[in-house]
Write an enzyme that holds these catalytic residues in place. Structure first.
Site, PDB file in Angstrom:
ATOM      1  N   SER A 133       1.836  -0.140   3.162  1.00 46.32           N
ATOM      2  CA  SER A 133       2.007   1.315   3.062  1.00 46.32           C
ATOM      3  C   SER A 133       1.598   1.852   1.695  1.00 46.32           C
ATOM      4  O   SER A 133       1.688   1.149   0.677  1.00 46.32           O
ATOM      5  CB  SER A 133       3.469   1.682   3.304  1.00 46.32           C
ATOM      6  OG  SER A 133       3.911   1.130   4.509  1.00 46.32           O
ATOM      7  N   GLU A 249       5.913 -10.061  11.905  1.00 44.20           N
ATOM      8  CA  GLU A 249       6.920  -9.219  11.258  1.00 44.20           C
ATOM      9  C   GLU A 249       7.878  -8.584  12.257  1.00 44.20           C
ATOM     10  O   GLU A 249       9.037  -8.319  11.946  1.00 44.20           O
ATOM     11  CB  GLU A 249       6.209  -8.128  10.433  1.00 44.20           C
ATOM     12  CG  GLU A 249       7.168  -7.174   9.730  1.00 44.20           C
ATOM     13  CD  GLU A 249       6.492  -6.251   8.727  1.00 44.20           C
ATOM     14  OE1 GLU A 249       5.320  -6.478   8.380  1.00 44.20           O
ATOM     15  OE2 GLU A 249       7.142  -5.284   8.297  1.00 44.20           O
TER      16      GLU A 249
HETATM   17  C1  LIG Z   1      13.530   0.136   4.052  1.00 37.17           C
HETATM   18  C2  LIG Z   1      12.057   0.184   4.174  1.00 37.17           C
HETATM   19  C3  LIG Z   1      11.325  -0.899   3.740  1.00 37.17           C
HETATM   20  C4  LIG Z   1       9.930  -0.878   3.809  1.00 37.17           C
HETATM   21  N1  LIG Z   1       9.236  -1.959   3.366  1.00 37.17           N
HETATM   22  C5  LIG Z   1       7.890  -1.927   3.370  1.00 37.17           C
HETATM   23  C6  LIG Z   1       7.144  -3.003   2.820  1.00 37.17           C
HETATM   24  O1  LIG Z   1       7.699  -3.985   2.341  1.00 37.17           O
HETATM   25  N2  LIG Z   1       5.804  -2.914   2.813  1.00 37.17           N
HETATM   26  C7  LIG Z   1       5.151  -1.853   3.345  1.00 37.17           C
HETATM   27  O2  LIG Z   1       3.917  -1.860   3.332  1.00 37.17           O
HETATM   28  N3  LIG Z   1       5.823  -0.817   3.880  1.00 37.17           N
HETATM   29  C8  LIG Z   1       7.185  -0.816   3.889  1.00 37.17           C
HETATM   30  N4  LIG Z   1       7.877   0.242   4.416  1.00 37.17           N
HETATM   31  C9  LIG Z   1       7.151   1.402   4.883  1.00 37.17           C
HETATM   32  C10 LIG Z   1       7.114   1.530   6.390  1.00 37.17           C
HETATM   33  O3  LIG Z   1       6.200   0.630   6.949  1.00 37.17           O
HETATM   34  C11 LIG Z   1       6.730   2.990   6.672  1.00 37.17           C
HETATM   35  O4  LIG Z   1       7.850   3.768   6.335  1.00 37.17           O
HETATM   36  C12 LIG Z   1       6.333   3.249   8.088  1.00 37.17           C
HETATM   37  O5  LIG Z   1       5.147   2.594   8.422  1.00 37.17           O
HETATM   38  C13 LIG Z   1       6.162   4.759   8.324  1.00 37.17           C
HETATM   39  O6  LIG Z   1       5.376   5.355   7.371  1.00 37.17           O
HETATM   40  P1  LIG Z   1       5.875   6.678   6.615  1.00 37.17           P
HETATM   41  O7  LIG Z   1       7.197   6.378   6.053  1.00 37.17           O
HETATM   42  O8  LIG Z   1       4.791   7.067   5.695  1.00 37.17           O
HETATM   43  O9  LIG Z   1       6.070   7.766   7.728  1.00 37.17           O
HETATM   44  P2  LIG Z   1       4.935   8.588   8.472  1.00 37.17           P
HETATM   45  O10 LIG Z   1       3.886   7.679   8.979  1.00 37.17           O
HETATM   46  O11 LIG Z   1       4.517   9.720   7.627  1.00 37.17           O
HETATM   47  O12 LIG Z   1       5.766   9.112   9.686  1.00 37.17           O
HETATM   48  C14 LIG Z   1       6.714  10.163   9.634  1.00 37.17           C
HETATM   49  C15 LIG Z   1       7.184  10.415  11.048  1.00 37.17           C
HETATM   50  O13 LIG Z   1       6.073  10.794  11.849  1.00 37.17           O
HETATM   51  C16 LIG Z   1       5.957   9.938  12.943  1.00 37.17           C
HETATM   52  N5  LIG Z   1       4.555   9.730  13.288  1.00 37.17           N
HETATM   53  C17 LIG Z   1       3.542   9.348  12.487  1.00 37.17           C
HETATM   54  N6  LIG Z   1       2.421   9.216  13.184  1.00 37.17           N
HETATM   55  C18 LIG Z   1       2.716   9.481  14.456  1.00 37.17           C
HETATM   56  C19 LIG Z   1       1.994   9.483  15.673  1.00 37.17           C
HETATM   57  N7  LIG Z   1       0.718   9.138  15.730  1.00 37.17           N
HETATM   58  N8  LIG Z   1       2.653   9.815  16.774  1.00 37.17           N
HETATM   59  C20 LIG Z   1       3.972  10.133  16.751  1.00 37.17           C
HETATM   60  N9  LIG Z   1       4.702  10.148  15.661  1.00 37.17           N
HETATM   61  C21 LIG Z   1       4.093   9.816  14.519  1.00 37.17           C
HETATM   62  C22 LIG Z   1       6.603   8.643  12.501  1.00 37.17           C
HETATM   63  O14 LIG Z   1       6.993   7.846  13.593  1.00 37.17           O
HETATM   64  C23 LIG Z   1       7.752   9.158  11.703  1.00 37.17           C
HETATM   65  O15 LIG Z   1       8.785   9.520  12.565  1.00 37.17           O
HETATM   66  C24 LIG Z   1       9.276   0.237   4.368  1.00 37.17           C
HETATM   67  C25 LIG Z   1      10.015   1.321   4.808  1.00 37.17           C
HETATM   68  C26 LIG Z   1      11.388   1.319   4.717  1.00 37.17           C
HETATM   69  C27 LIG Z   1      12.136   2.502   5.178  1.00 37.17           C
END
Ligand SMILES: Cc1cc2nc3c(=O)[nH]c(=O)nc-3n(C[C@H](O)[C@H](O)[C@H](O)COP(=O)(O)OP(=O)(O)OC[C@H]3O[C@@H](n4cnc5c(N)ncnc54)[C@H](O)[C@@H]3O)c2cc1C
Lengths: 383, 348
Positions: A133, A249
């Site tokens: 991410s 994962e």
């Molecule tokens: C505790 C924690 C640990 C983490 N650890 C890691 C890690 O070690 N390494 C890493 O790389 N990442 C990590 N992450 C990140 C995690 O993978 C992302 O939070 C996740 O992929 C979502 O990305 P975002 O938070 O940017 O949300 P966004 O992608 O911006 O999404 C926001 C909302 O929109 C929705 N959304 C987005 N696109 C769509 C779509 N096409 N259709 C419908 N709904 C959609 C999502 O489901 C969500 O509800 C971690 C996150 C958390 C909370």
């Protein structure tokens, strides 16, 4: 319609002795480990604990012995995982390496890469984090911007990884970078690297989460050098590899057991002659738990047989997260006890406070609920 | 999966797929006994998958019964298959010859005194399919096990027709000094009728759940609104993904119960199954109906054959709340520290 199947599997009888051994180890090692810390389960790390686990041969258990692995079965590993999780052991430091980085390198890495990092990983001395991410790329992972540009003997990396769990304590990151400009074919031009986080040009900053922990991090790359031999697999083949990595994962028992310490703590608080409502609700949790475990073991069996149970794993993660996410609210409705962490808070209040506050992350980390349901819908043939 | 299971799966899929038409289910719901269908099922050896060959069975176990009962739920087969499977198992356990034809069972164990003599006097409600079954099995709790008796339904003084909301017969039966055709003491525990009843219903429910998913996925692909199949709307995809989770969990829970039954002492797994599947009923039926819109609310369409069965069966042989309470009381009495060791010790 495409269908799914969860053939019932028994863990092989040989795993019984191992389970007893793990329980004995945990009883002894975690004798004074407080419930509030157990509540972290796999998001809590302790390098000293990981080294002890490594000494027992319980990291990289399924990997070939020549890399320090145990050459044991996927079911033996499964037993170790579920015992660690339900005990609330602080497995976070070695969890990522054991779960996905090691398997990724065994599948796509070079001999030299494996020889370099796997033995110390098995000893519980080298820890990994996941660099997927970024600030502008979450669910839409293919849109990442961090770039690796070829240079003499390797690559120069610029960009930012975000939400990287455990990066502050990790030695290596398996990072996905763009190695060719984004084109119409969005999944092309991405590559995976092993990044030694101690190198120059890399800054790791912990990010405080809403519960007050410094668990995930921002990792900034400024002209950081990554040697050519740290490219994992194929240049430009990163997307396919990262999807394989995500399958590791997403398929494990941690996707439904994150709140197990709360369930146990709640049961400890409830009277042994409970009200009808308390009994019914605890009974429902038992039914969900037993069913999720059966499904999770079935997925482990498919993985062990070399199948690709993408749909089944997504289903278990989805219903597993719904289950664990609902537990804190249920606990609050079954007992008039508030979640607290201030001085004087009981063990139960602290565990409850941890789970209440961390529950939102369960359906985000590892791919959001929405992304998972998209995978399930694809599996059903809807898209 | 055993070869026998694969064979049975093929056989039931073919037979039910061909024969259990909506006309057939509708006719059954109007009260017409589907005798031809019954005979076809019996001739294909699908009523005794779990009985030894010397009892006229297929030589399988509860796992083979699961295949057939789940399929009977999937195709909403309007026959007392689950009841026949349960009753014939009890008879076999009692070393009583299993008669041909549909069987049923009085759904709770009766007082020992009822089966004390050569004749039976008894008035019970809600006996499934009593009006069409040739024989009725009655089990009594004798304090040191279960006494099993076989009666002819023709010997009943009165059968009062009733129906559950799936319009399956649930009849009152009155015997007045009716002759016992055969009777024997078993070492089975007094709870088996109730517990194994919950188990066979779990398999039927898991099958009906599958029907909901298959129909909903198919319908979503066909129904066009706003210029495209509604399956293309993400919200519909996500609802169907949730439904798939409910269906998957139901199947896993039901099958685990049957696996446990092959080993004896399956009460825990059966309680888990009836609880977990009953718990999924609201979500699953609500999603399936929502995706179908108004057409799914008509009698004409037929989605309701599965949903009405789920609603009816949820309340039979103990609701999810009933079994959950048992699980919860047991778990709390054992204590938090025993929960995980107890769970991992199952199947050992
Ligand atoms: C505790 C924690 C640990 C983490 N650890 C890691 C890690 O070690 N390494 C890493 O790389 N990442 C990590 N992450 C990140 C995690 O993978 C992302 O939070 C996740 O992929 C979502 O990305 P975002 O938070 O940017 O949300 P966004 O992608 O911006 O999404 C926001 C909302 O929109 C929705 N959304 C987005 N696109 C769509 C779509 N096409 N259709 C419908 N709904 C959609 C999502 O489901 C969500 O509800 C971690 C996150 C958390 C909370």
């Amino acid at each position: 319609m495409n269908t799914f199947s969860f053939a019932p599997r028994d863990l092989p009888p040989e795993t019984d002795a191992l389970r007893a051994e793990v329980r004995g180890f945990l009883d002894e090692t975690l004798r004074d480990f407080p419930p509030a810390k157990r509540a972290f389960t796999w998001s809590g790390g302790d390098p000293a604990f990981s080294r002890k686990v490594g000494e027992r041969g319980w990291i990289g258990m399924t990997w070939p012995t020549k890399y320090g692995g145990g050459g044991r079965s996927a079911f033996e590993r499964y037993v170790v995982l579920e015992e660690m999780l339900t005990a609330g052991a602080p497995v976070g430091a070695h969890w990522v390496g054991d779960r996905q980085s090691g398997p990724l390198l065994l599948r796509y890495g070079t001999e030299a890469q494996r020889a370099r990092v796997l033995p110390s990983t098995c000893r519980g001395e080298s820890f990994f984090c996941i660099g997927m991410s970024e600030p502008d790329s979450g669910s839409d992972l293919a849109s990442i911007r961090a770039r690796a540009v070829p240079t003499d003997g390797g690559w120069i990396v610029n960009g930012t990884k975000l939400w990287t769990s455990g990066a502050a304590a990790a030695h290596y990151m398996i990072a996905l970078f763009r190695t060719a400009p984004e084109t119409e074919a969005r999944h092309a031009g991405l590559s995976q690297f092993i990044v030694d986080l101690s190198g120059p040009g890399i800054t790791v900053r912990a990010i405080r989460d809403l519960a007050g922990s410094d668990h995930f991090c921002e990792v900034v790359f400024e002209d950081a050098f990554v040697a050519a031999d740290m490219l994992v697999g194929e240049e430009g083949g990163g997307w396919r590899q990262v999807m394989a990595e995500l399958a590791y994962e997403r398929s494990g028992p941690e996707r439904y057991l994150s709140c197990y310490p709360l369930l146990a703590a709640l049961m400890r608080e409830l009277p042994s002659a409970p009200s009808e409502r308390q009994a019914i609700e605890i009974g429902r949790q038992v039914a969900h738990l037993a069913t999720l475990r059966a499904m999770s073991i079935s997925v482990a069996g498919m993985l062990d047989a070399g199948d690709n149970p993408a749909l089944e794993a997504a289903l278990v993660k989805d219903i597993g997260c719904v289950f664990e996410q609902a537990l804190p609210g249920l606990a609050q409705s079954l007992l008039e006890v508030a979640p607290r962490v201030d001085a004087g808070a009981t063990d139960y209040q602290q565990v409850l406070a941890h789970c209440v506050q961390n529950a939102p992350s369960f359906s985000l980390r590892g791919g959001t609920r929405e992304i998972l349901r998209g995978i399930i819908a694809r599996g059903l043939g809807l898209r | 999966m055993s070869e026998l299971r694969v064979m049975l799966e093929d056989a039931v899929t073919r037979l039910f797929g061909d024969r259990v038409t909506r006309e057939c289910v509708e006719a059954a719901e109007r009260g017409a006994w589907q005798g031809d269908l019954w005979r076809a099922v019996e001739e294909n050896g699908l009523t005794r998958p779990h009985l030894p060959e010397d009892a006229g069975g297929a030589g399988g176990s509860w796992l083979e019964a699961y295949v057939i009962l789940r399929a009977s739920g999937r195709y909403t087969v309007p026959l007392p298959l689950a009841e026949t499977v349960l009753a014939s198992w009890l008879l076999t356990e009692a070393k009583i010859d299993v008669p041909d034809g549909p069987l049923t069972i009085v759904p709770t164990a009766v007082d020992a005194a009822v089966l004390g003599g050569e004749a039976v006097t008894l008035d019970v409600a809600d006996v499934p399919w009593a009006s069409v079954a040739a024989h009725i099995v009655v089990a009594a709790d004798t304090g040191d096990g279960l006494r099993v008796a076989l009666l002819s339904s023709a010997s009943a003084a009165e059968i009062r027709g009733g129906q559950n909301i799936a319009r399956e017969p649930r009849d009152g039966v009155r015997f007045v000094a009716a002759p016992v055709l055969a009777s024997a003491q078993t070492t089975l525990t007094a709870d088996v009728v109730h517990v194994y009843g919950a188990m066979v219903r779990s398999a039927q429910m898991a099958g009906a759940m599958e029907a909901l998913l298959a129909q909903s996925v198919q319908y979503a692909g066909e129904r066009v609104q706003f210029g495209r199949a509604i399956a293309k709307f993400q919200v519909i995809q996500h609802e169907l993904a949730k439904l798939a989770g409910a269906v998957a969990a139901s199947g896993a829970a039901a099958e685990a119960a049957f696996v446990a039954a092959t080993r004896g002492h399956p009460r825990f797994e059966i309680a888990v199954a009836k609880t977990r599947i009953g718990d999924a009923v609201d979500q699953a039926t609500s999603i399936a109906h929502q995706v179908h819109g108004a057409i799914g609310f008509t009698y004409e369409h037929g989605l309701h054959f599965a949903t009405r069965r789920l609603w009816a069966w949820r309340s039979e042989f103990g609701s999810d709340a009933y079994w959950a309470e048992e699980l919860g009381r047991a778990a709390l009495a054992r204590g938090a520290d025993a929960l995980w060791p107890d769970l991992t010790a199952r199947g050992r």
